[in-house]
Structure formats: structure tokens, C-alpha cells
Design a protein around this motif. Structure first.
Motif, PDB file in Angstrom:
ATOM      1  N   PRO A 211      -7.445   4.472 -50.202  1.00  0.00           N
ATOM      2  CA  PRO A 211      -7.215   5.024 -48.869  1.00  0.00           C
ATOM      3  C   PRO A 211      -7.051   3.928 -47.819  1.00  0.00           C
ATOM      4  CG  PRO A 211      -9.436   5.545 -49.658  1.00  0.00           C
ATOM      5  CD  PRO A 211      -8.742   4.774 -50.733  1.00  0.00           C
ATOM      6  N   ALA A 212      -6.507   4.299 -46.685  1.00  0.00           N
ATOM      7  CA  ALA A 212      -6.371   3.351 -45.579  1.00  0.00           C
ATOM      8  C   ALA A 212      -7.747   2.818 -45.184  1.00  0.00           C
ATOM      9  CB  ALA A 212      -5.713   4.039 -44.387  1.00  0.00           C
ATOM     10  N   ILE A 213      -7.777   1.565 -44.782  1.00  0.00           N
ATOM     11  CA  ILE A 213      -9.041   0.908 -44.434  1.00  0.00           C
ATOM     12  C   ILE A 213      -9.152   0.777 -42.919  1.00  0.00           C
ATOM     13  CG2 ILE A 213     -10.387  -1.218 -44.666  1.00  0.00           C
ATOM     14  CD1 ILE A 213      -8.883  -1.644 -47.333  1.00  0.00           C
ATOM     15  N   GLU A 214     -10.270   1.258 -42.387  1.00  0.00           N
ATOM     16  CA  GLU A 214     -10.552   1.096 -40.966  1.00  0.00           C
ATOM     17  C   GLU A 214     -11.081  -0.319 -40.729  1.00  0.00           C
ATOM     18  OE1 GLU A 214      -9.975   3.413 -38.604  1.00  0.00           O
ATOM     19  OE2 GLU A 214      -9.179   4.744 -40.145  1.00  0.00           O
ATOM     20  N   THR A 215     -10.941  -0.830 -39.531  1.00  0.00           N
ATOM     21  CA  THR A 215     -11.376  -2.202 -39.245  1.00  0.00           C
ATOM     22  C   THR A 215     -12.885  -2.379 -39.343  1.00  0.00           C
ATOM     23  OG1 THR A 215     -11.416  -1.736 -36.881  1.00  0.00           O
ATOM     24  CG2 THR A 215      -9.397  -2.688 -37.788  1.00  0.00           C
ATOM     25  N   THR A 216     -13.643  -1.289 -39.302  1.00  0.00           N
ATOM     26  CA  THR A 216     -15.102  -1.399 -39.382  1.00  0.00           C
ATOM     27  C   THR A 216     -15.628  -1.242 -40.804  1.00  0.00           C
ATOM     28  OG1 THR A 216     -15.322   0.946 -38.918  1.00  0.00           O
ATOM     29  CG2 THR A 216     -15.425  -0.560 -37.036  1.00  0.00           C
ATOM     30  N   GLU A 217     -14.732  -1.008 -41.757  1.00  0.00           N
ATOM     31  CA  GLU A 217     -15.163  -0.783 -43.133  1.00  0.00           C
ATOM     32  C   GLU A 217     -15.189  -2.081 -43.943  1.00  0.00           C
ATOM     33  OE1 GLU A 217     -13.794   3.677 -44.224  1.00  0.00           O
ATOM     34  OE2 GLU A 217     -12.248   2.159 -44.311  1.00  0.00           O
TER      35      GLU A 217
ATOM     36  N   LEU B 177     -18.056   5.638 -48.882  1.00  0.00           N
ATOM     37  CA  LEU B 177     -17.139   6.743 -48.653  1.00  0.00           C
ATOM     38  C   LEU B 177     -16.160   6.975 -49.803  1.00  0.00           C
ATOM     39  CD1 LEU B 177     -16.244   5.910 -44.940  1.00  0.00           C
ATOM     40  CD2 LEU B 177     -17.956   7.526 -45.790  1.00  0.00           C
ATOM     41  N   HIS B 178     -15.907   5.950 -50.578  1.00  0.00           N
ATOM     42  CA  HIS B 178     -14.873   6.061 -51.599  1.00  0.00           C
ATOM     43  C   HIS B 178     -15.240   5.185 -52.792  1.00  0.00           C
ATOM     44  CE1 HIS B 178     -10.808   6.733 -53.124  1.00  0.00           C
ATOM     45  NE2 HIS B 178     -10.781   5.447 -53.433  1.00  0.00           N
ATOM     46  N   TYR B 179     -14.982   5.675 -53.989  1.00  0.00           N
ATOM     47  CA  TYR B 179     -15.233   4.913 -55.217  1.00  0.00           C
ATOM     48  C   TYR B 179     -14.054   5.138 -56.148  1.00  0.00           C
ATOM     49  CZ  TYR B 179     -17.274   3.714 -59.752  1.00  0.00           C
ATOM     50  OH  TYR B 179     -17.514   3.161 -60.981  1.00  0.00           O
ATOM     51  N   GLU B 180     -13.534   4.071 -56.686  1.00  0.00           N
ATOM     52  CA  GLU B 180     -12.497   4.221 -57.700  1.00  0.00           C
ATOM     53  C   GLU B 180     -12.620   3.103 -58.715  1.00  0.00           C
ATOM     54  OE1 GLU B 180      -8.291   2.584 -56.251  1.00  0.00           O
ATOM     55  OE2 GLU B 180      -9.103   4.073 -54.873  1.00  0.00           O
TER      56      GLU B 180
END
Length: 64
Positions: free
Chosen positions: A2-8, A48-51
Motif C-alpha cells: 500500500p501507499a506509504i504515509e510520511t509518518t509510517e 497496519l499491514h503485513y505481507e
């Protein structure tokens, strides 16, 4: 991914299988054991996300 936010924060880890363990068994463990375990802990771990990304390139006979 997924798209990455600058705070992630994105964490990537590479693992080698144990000597003598076949690729099939290594990947099966990650898909059938590790994946569901991490998914069940996701709310407690706060991600939030795992792959998983698996190597699908051919191997020579000695590496299984």
C-alpha cells in the motif's frame, strides 16, 4: 504494498532457511504458521499491514 504515509515506518526482513530445510517446508511454515500467528497479533503489535514475499526463482538440486 500500500501507499506509504510520511509518518509510517516500513520494515523489511530477509531470512535464510536452515541448512537441510527444503524451500517448500520453509515457505509452508511462513505461510501456514508464521503468517496466521502475526495476523492474530496485529492489533497488539500495532502495525497496519503485513505481507510476505517468497522467492520463486528456480533452485539447483542441492538447495531443495
Amino acid at each position: 504494498m500500500p501507499a506509504i504515509e510520511t509518518t509510517e515506518v516500513v520494515q523489511v526482513a530477509l531470512f535464510r532457511r536452515r541448512v537441510g530445510m527444503s524451500r517448500r517446508n520453509f515457505q509452508r511454515h511462513w505461510i501456514e504458521v508464521h503468517g496466521p500467528l502475526i495476523a492474530s497479533l496485529q492489533p497488539n503489535l500495532g502495525f497496519l499491514h503485513y505481507e510476505q514475499w517468497h522467492n520463486v526463482a528456480p533452485t539447483d538440486q542441492s538447495s531443495g
